[in-house]
Design a protein around this motif. Structure first.
Motif, short mmCIF file in Angstrom:
data_model
loop_
_atom_site.label_atom_id
_atom_site.label_comp_id
_atom_site.label_asym_id
_atom_site.label_seq_id
_atom_site.Cartn_x
_atom_site.Cartn_y
_atom_site.Cartn_z
N ALA A 58 0.82 -1.22 0.00
CA ALA A 58 0.00 0.00 0.00
C ALA A 58 0.85 1.26 0.00
N LEU A 59 2.03 1.21 0.66
CA LEU A 59 2.87 2.39 0.79
C LEU A 59 4.10 2.35 -0.08
N ALA A 60 4.22 1.36 -0.94
CA ALA A 60 5.40 1.21 -1.78
C ALA A 60 5.52 2.38 -2.76
N ALA A 61 6.76 2.78 -3.04
CA ALA A 61 7.00 3.89 -3.95
C ALA A 61 6.69 3.49 -5.39
N ARG A 62 5.93 4.35 -6.10
CA ARG A 62 5.59 4.12 -7.50
C ARG A 62 5.88 5.41 -8.27
N PRO A 63 7.11 5.57 -8.77
CA PRO A 63 7.54 6.84 -9.36
C PRO A 63 6.70 7.30 -10.54
N VAL A 64 6.41 6.41 -11.48
CA VAL A 64 5.66 6.81 -12.69
C VAL A 64 4.25 7.24 -12.32
N GLN A 65 3.60 6.48 -11.45
CA GLN A 65 2.26 6.83 -11.03
C GLN A 65 2.24 8.18 -10.33
N ALA A 66 3.21 8.41 -9.46
CA ALA A 66 3.27 9.69 -8.74
C ALA A 66 3.52 10.84 -9.70
N ALA A 67 4.42 10.66 -10.68
CA ALA A 67 4.74 11.72 -11.63
C ALA A 67 3.54 12.07 -12.50
N LEU A 68 2.88 11.06 -13.04
CA LEU A 68 1.72 11.31 -13.90
C LEU A 68 0.57 11.94 -13.12
N SER A 69 0.33 11.45 -11.90
CA SER A 69 -0.75 12.01 -11.09
C SER A 69 -0.49 13.48 -10.77
N SER A 70 0.73 13.80 -10.39
CA SER A 70 1.06 15.17 -10.02
C SER A 70 0.97 16.11 -11.22
N ALA A 71 1.52 15.67 -12.37
CA ALA A 71 1.49 16.53 -13.56
C ALA A 71 0.07 16.77 -14.03
N ALA A 72 -0.72 15.70 -14.09
CA ALA A 72 -2.10 15.84 -14.57
C ALA A 72 -2.94 16.70 -13.64
N THR A 73 -2.83 16.47 -12.35
CA THR A 73 -3.65 17.23 -11.42
C THR A 73 -3.16 18.68 -11.28
N PHE A 74 -1.85 18.90 -11.45
CA PHE A 74 -1.36 20.28 -11.48
C PHE A 74 -1.99 21.03 -12.65
N ALA A 75 -1.98 20.39 -13.82
CA ALA A 75 -2.55 21.03 -15.01
C ALA A 75 -4.04 21.33 -14.82
N ILE A 76 -4.76 20.37 -14.24
CA ILE A 76 -6.19 20.58 -13.99
C ILE A 76 -6.39 21.75 -13.02
N GLY A 77 -5.59 21.75 -11.94
CA GLY A 77 -5.69 22.84 -10.97
C GLY A 77 -5.34 24.19 -11.58
N ALA A 78 -4.31 24.23 -12.43
CA ALA A 78 -3.88 25.49 -13.03
C ALA A 78 -4.87 26.02 -14.06
N VAL A 79 -5.59 25.12 -14.72
CA VAL A 79 -6.57 25.54 -15.73
C VAL A 79 -7.69 26.36 -15.09
N LEU A 80 -8.04 26.05 -13.85
CA LEU A 80 -9.19 26.70 -13.21
C LEU A 80 -9.02 28.22 -13.10
N PRO A 81 -7.92 28.74 -12.53
CA PRO A 81 -7.76 30.21 -12.52
C PRO A 81 -7.58 30.80 -13.90
N LEU A 82 -7.02 30.03 -14.85
CA LEU A 82 -6.86 30.53 -16.21
C LEU A 82 -8.22 30.72 -16.89
N LEU A 83 -9.16 29.85 -16.58
CA LEU A 83 -10.51 30.02 -17.12
C LEU A 83 -11.13 31.32 -16.61
N VAL A 84 -10.86 31.65 -15.37
CA VAL A 84 -11.36 32.89 -14.80
C VAL A 84 -10.73 34.09 -15.52
N VAL A 85 -9.43 34.01 -15.79
CA VAL A 85 -8.74 35.07 -16.53
C VAL A 85 -9.36 35.25 -17.91
N PHE A 86 -9.67 34.15 -18.55
CA PHE A 86 -10.24 34.18 -19.89
C PHE A 86 -11.66 34.75 -19.89
#
Length: 229
Positions: free
Chosen positions: A138-166
């Motif tokens: 359950a706690l084992a390190a999974r580098p690829v999963q962590a990298a993809l999750s962080s990048a995808a969710t960062f992009a989703i989070g960043a899109v939200l204020p950009l939509l407001v700017v638009f």
């Protein structure tokens, strides 16, 4: 007997990376937008800066998560390999180590020895990895999963204020970005807490407080540069 309890620990790895990514995406992008807007930039320039922050931030999150979690994985692999060699060289000593661990957890010596014997007969390395080293599936390190999750969710989070700017004109931008970002953060904290079985109120309050602080400080810096210019 059927096991019907539903625990949340299997979600720890991806949930941590996902919450970190989305939170950072919202906070860093909204803060940057507020800082640039406070300096008096035009709407187009603010949007360009926000998009650049999205791309750079997503790649930074992916690289950072991959490197850090890979280091954790390397350490776990090295520890398991060392344990494998110790099991081959001196299984009796390793048995005694496992027995002592179970005694420290509350079993009597005879039962602890019996448990250690049976677990080592079934999966010696797995037992030592779990109970001596603290490494579990359950706690084992999974580098690829962590990298993809962080990048995808960062992009989703960043899109939200950009939509407001638009969507909003520049003279409404600061208030609309700040308020919407705090709402997004509160929602993120609530969803993450619900997924992890934690307190929704505490999680929402925590992320909105730090998000508000980050945006206020960045807007203050932008305002100072705007006055200086």
């Amino acid at each position: 007997m059927r096991h019907i309890e539903r625990h949340k620990t299997h979600r720890i790895g991806w949930l941590r990376a996902a919450v970190l990514g989305a939170n950072d995406g919202i906070v860093s992008t909204a803060s940057l937008v507020l800082g640039v807007a406070a300096a008096g930039a035009a709407s187009k320039d603010i949007l360009i800066a926000g998009v650049a922050a999205l791309v750079a931030g997503a790649m930074s999150m992916a690289a950072g998560e991959y490197v850090s979690v890979s280091s954790q994985a390397d350490t776990e692999t090295a520890d398991l390999e060392r344990e494998r060699k110790e099991l081959a060289a001196d299984p009796a000593h390793e048995h005694d180590e496992l027995r002592d661990i179970y005694i420290a957890r509350g079993l009597d010596a005879e039962l602890a020895a019996a448990v250690a014997t049976q677990l080592m007969a079934h999966d010696a390395l797995g037992a030592h990895g779990r109970d001596e080293l603290g490494i579990s599936d359950a706690l084992a390190a999974r580098p690829v999963q962590a990298a993809l999750s962080s990048a995808a969710t960062f992009a989703i989070g960043a899109v939200l204020p950009l939509l407001v700017v638009f969507l909003f004109p520049v003279h409404w931008l600061m208030w609309s970005v700040a308020i919407s970002a705090l709402l997004f953060l509160a929602l993120l904290g609530s969803v993450a807490a619900y997924a992890g079985g934690a307190s929704v109120t505490v999680a929402a309050a925590r992320v909105t407080f730090w998000g508000a602080l980050a945006m206020a400080l960045t807007a203050g810096v932008g305002a100072l540069f705007g006055v200086a210019a």
